[in-house]
Write a protein that holds these residues in place. Structure first.
Motif, PDB file in Angstrom:
ATOM      1  N   UNK A 252     -11.093  17.398   0.324  1.00  0.00           N
ATOM      2  CA  UNK A 252     -11.131  17.336  -1.171  1.00  0.00           C
ATOM      3  C   UNK A 252     -10.355  17.958  -1.851  1.00  0.00           C
ATOM      4  N   UNK A 253      -9.621  17.530  -2.075  1.00  0.00           N
ATOM      5  CA  UNK A 253      -8.305  18.221  -3.682  1.00  0.00           C
ATOM      6  C   UNK A 253      -8.483  16.382  -4.280  1.00  0.00           C
ATOM      7  N   UNK A 254      -9.532  15.682  -4.404  1.00  0.00           N
ATOM      8  CA  UNK A 254      -9.451  14.399  -4.702  1.00  0.00           C
ATOM      9  C   UNK A 254      -8.207  13.346  -4.636  1.00  0.00           C
ATOM     10  N   UNK A 255      -7.233  13.758  -3.674  1.00  0.00           N
ATOM     11  CA  UNK A 255      -5.774  13.047  -3.498  1.00  0.00           C
ATOM     12  C   UNK A 255      -6.214  11.657  -2.429  1.00  0.00           C
ATOM     13  N   UNK A 256      -7.338  11.534  -2.109  1.00  0.00           N
ATOM     14  CA  UNK A 256      -7.364  10.315  -1.084  1.00  0.00           C
ATOM     15  C   UNK A 256      -8.097   9.325  -1.866  1.00  0.00           C
ATOM     16  N   UNK A 257      -9.060   9.647  -2.766  1.00  0.00           N
ATOM     17  CA  UNK A 257      -9.136   8.873  -4.414  1.00  0.00           C
ATOM     18  C   UNK A 257      -8.110   7.567  -4.475  1.00  0.00           C
ATOM     19  N   UNK A 258      -6.439   7.913  -4.176  1.00  0.00           N
ATOM     20  CA  UNK A 258      -5.559   7.296  -4.597  1.00  0.00           C
ATOM     21  C   UNK A 258      -5.044   6.607  -3.014  1.00  0.00           C
ATOM     22  N   UNK A 259      -6.217   6.769  -1.937  1.00  0.00           N
ATOM     23  CA  UNK A 259      -5.415   6.551  -0.590  1.00  0.00           C
ATOM     24  C   UNK A 259      -5.313   4.934  -0.595  1.00  0.00           C
ATOM     25  N   UNK A 260      -6.288   4.043  -1.488  1.00  0.00           N
ATOM     26  CA  UNK A 260      -6.055   2.877  -1.014  1.00  0.00           C
ATOM     27  C   UNK A 260      -5.419   2.213  -2.410  1.00  0.00           C
ATOM     28  N   UNK A 261      -4.917   2.746  -3.376  1.00  0.00           N
ATOM     29  CA  UNK A 261      -3.708   2.316  -4.571  1.00  0.00           C
ATOM     30  C   UNK A 261      -2.789   2.542  -3.298  1.00  0.00           C
ATOM     31  N   UNK A 262      -2.227   3.741  -2.544  1.00  0.00           N
ATOM     32  CA  UNK A 262      -0.665   3.712  -1.825  1.00  0.00           C
ATOM     33  C   UNK A 262      -0.645   2.960  -0.880  1.00  0.00           C
ATOM     34  N   UNK A 263      -1.380   2.237  -0.163  1.00  0.00           N
ATOM     35  CA  UNK A 263      -1.421   1.548   0.872  1.00  0.00           C
ATOM     36  C   UNK A 263      -1.895   0.171   0.119  1.00  0.00           C
ATOM     37  N   UNK A 264      -2.165  -0.854  -0.885  1.00  0.00           N
ATOM     38  CA  UNK A 264      -1.969  -1.812  -1.801  1.00  0.00           C
ATOM     39  C   UNK A 264      -0.771  -1.766  -2.327  1.00  0.00           C
ATOM     40  N   UNK A 265       0.004  -1.065  -2.884  1.00  0.00           N
ATOM     41  CA  UNK A 265       1.712  -0.912  -2.988  1.00  0.00           C
ATOM     42  C   UNK A 265       2.464  -1.018  -1.934  1.00  0.00           C
ATOM     43  N   UNK A 266       2.113  -0.697  -0.957  1.00  0.00           N
ATOM     44  CA  UNK A 266       3.073  -0.338   0.478  1.00  0.00           C
ATOM     45  C   UNK A 266       3.310  -1.736   0.506  1.00  0.00           C
ATOM     46  N   UNK A 267       2.181  -2.000   0.692  1.00  0.00           N
ATOM     47  CA  UNK A 267       1.886  -3.512   1.267  1.00  0.00           C
ATOM     48  C   UNK A 267       2.253  -4.667   0.490  1.00  0.00           C
ATOM     49  N   UNK A 268       2.437  -4.284  -1.024  1.00  0.00           N
ATOM     50  CA  UNK A 268       3.041  -5.021  -1.695  1.00  0.00           C
ATOM     51  C   UNK A 268       4.385  -5.321  -1.497  1.00  0.00           C
ATOM     52  N   UNK A 269       4.544  -3.988  -1.223  1.00  0.00           N
ATOM     53  CA  UNK A 269       6.688  -4.089  -1.247  1.00  0.00           C
ATOM     54  C   UNK A 269       6.481  -4.585  -0.049  1.00  0.00           C
ATOM     55  N   UNK A 270       6.072  -4.980   0.421  1.00  0.00           N
ATOM     56  CA  UNK A 270       6.359  -5.511   2.121  1.00  0.00           C
ATOM     57  C   UNK A 270       6.423  -4.656   3.382  1.00  0.00           C
ATOM     58  N   UNK A 271       5.339  -3.701   3.481  1.00  0.00           N
ATOM     59  CA  UNK A 271       5.416  -2.413   3.832  1.00  0.00           C
ATOM     60  C   UNK A 271       4.057  -3.038   4.969  1.00  0.00           C
ATOM     61  N   UNK A 272       4.340  -2.262   6.520  1.00  0.00           N
ATOM     62  CA  UNK A 272       3.144  -2.976   7.392  1.00  0.00           C
ATOM     63  C   UNK A 272       2.831  -2.094   7.994  1.00  0.00           C
ATOM     64  N   UNK A 273       1.953  -1.594   8.501  1.00  0.00           N
ATOM     65  CA  UNK A 273       1.667  -0.280   8.537  1.00  0.00           C
ATOM     66  C   UNK A 273       0.745  -1.142  10.569  1.00  0.00           C
ATOM     67  N   UNK A 274       1.475   0.866  10.796  1.00  0.00           N
ATOM     68  CA  UNK A 274       0.949   0.493  12.504  1.00  0.00           C
ATOM     69  C   UNK A 274       0.361   2.065  12.953  1.00  0.00           C
ATOM     70  N   UNK A 275      -0.068   1.815  14.332  1.00  0.00           N
ATOM     71  CA  UNK A 275      -0.507   2.754  14.486  1.00  0.00           C
ATOM     72  C   UNK A 275       0.305   4.387  15.655  1.00  0.00           C
ATOM     73  N   UNK A 276       1.202   3.889  16.072  1.00  0.00           N
ATOM     74  CA  UNK A 276       1.871   4.842  16.927  1.00  0.00           C
ATOM     75  C   UNK A 276       3.272   4.950  15.864  1.00  0.00           C
TER      76      UNK A 276
END
Ligand SMILES: [Zn+2]
Length: 221
Positions: free
Chosen positions: A165-189
């Motif tokens: 509960x630091x507040x940081x995870x409020x920006x998780x969506x923004x991180x993922x969206x910006x990374x996707x916009x820049x062409x990153x793909x997400x994986x689990x391994x």
């Protein structure tokens, strides 16, 4: 082309973890939660929820107070791992993921002591380190830009975040969206370079493993 694996340490948290799960669900991303045994005692249902949605559950010690490499009392390091694994129980990944901690995300001799290393090897654990630590706990308002820069410097980024509960995870969506916009793909391994021990077997040279283990003398016996 960068791919990104997300991991969330030090939970589960009754408020933050469900919000993280909701964000990951929306983006169809699967991740790993490295949980503390102490928190699993009364919050196991949160981890069960994550597991049911396809996320992996890993062990991040019982109480996360003294890095295992700084633990000198016999039995403490192995106990930290074992007690937590018992609480994780059937939520554990078959490869038995364990992530140590040190100071400020540094990869150094504070991560493990000889007893911890032996316990991981004897019990077929997979040790999961990292290559991106944006310090979301210390900079909850500004970690996203740092995480993007650090992730795109890697071919396969293994990012450490915290469902705290630091507040940081409020920006998780923004991180993922910006990374996707820049062409990153997400994986689990995980990238191989971040796995010094896989199902109990050393995957790197003894010299390399030694840099994560306290005590000067390292023996394979
Ligand atoms: Zn941690």
């Amino acid at each position: 082309m960068t791919s990104i694996t997300l991991t969330f340490d030090n939970g589960p948290d009754p408020d933050v973890t469900p919000r993280v799960l909701e964000t990951l669900r929306r983006h169809q991303i699967q991740s790993t939660f490295f949980v503390l045994g102490e928190k699993m005692r009364d919050r196991r249902s949160v981890a069960e929820h994550a597991h049911a949605e396809g996320h992996w559950i890993g062990n991040h010690t019982y109480n996360h107070i003294v890095p295992l490499g700084m633990s000198v009392e016999r039995g403490i390091a192995a106990g930290e791992i074992q007690r937590t694994e018992e609480l994780i129980g059937d939520l554990a990944h078959p490869h038995r993921f364990f992530r140590p901690f040190g100071g400020g995300g540094l990869l150094d001799r504070r991560l493990l002591n000889r007893e911890a290393l032996k316990h991981l090897r004897d019990n077929a654990y997979t040790c999961v380190l990292w290559n991106v630590v944006p310090e979301d706990w210390a900079r909850p308002e500004t970690w996203v830009e740092r995480a993007l820069d650090m992730s795109f410097a890697q071919t396969h980024a293994l990012v450490v975040l915290h469902d705290l509960p630091t507040g940081a995870m409020r920006d998780l969506d923004r991180f993922i969206s910006l990374a996707k916009d820049r062409g990153a793909t997400f994986r689990q391994d995980f990238p191989k370079s971040c796995i010094p021990i896989e199902r109990g077997e050393l995957t790197q040279s003894v010299q390399s493993i030694e840099t994560y283990v306290s005590e000067d003398a390292y023996s394979t016996s």
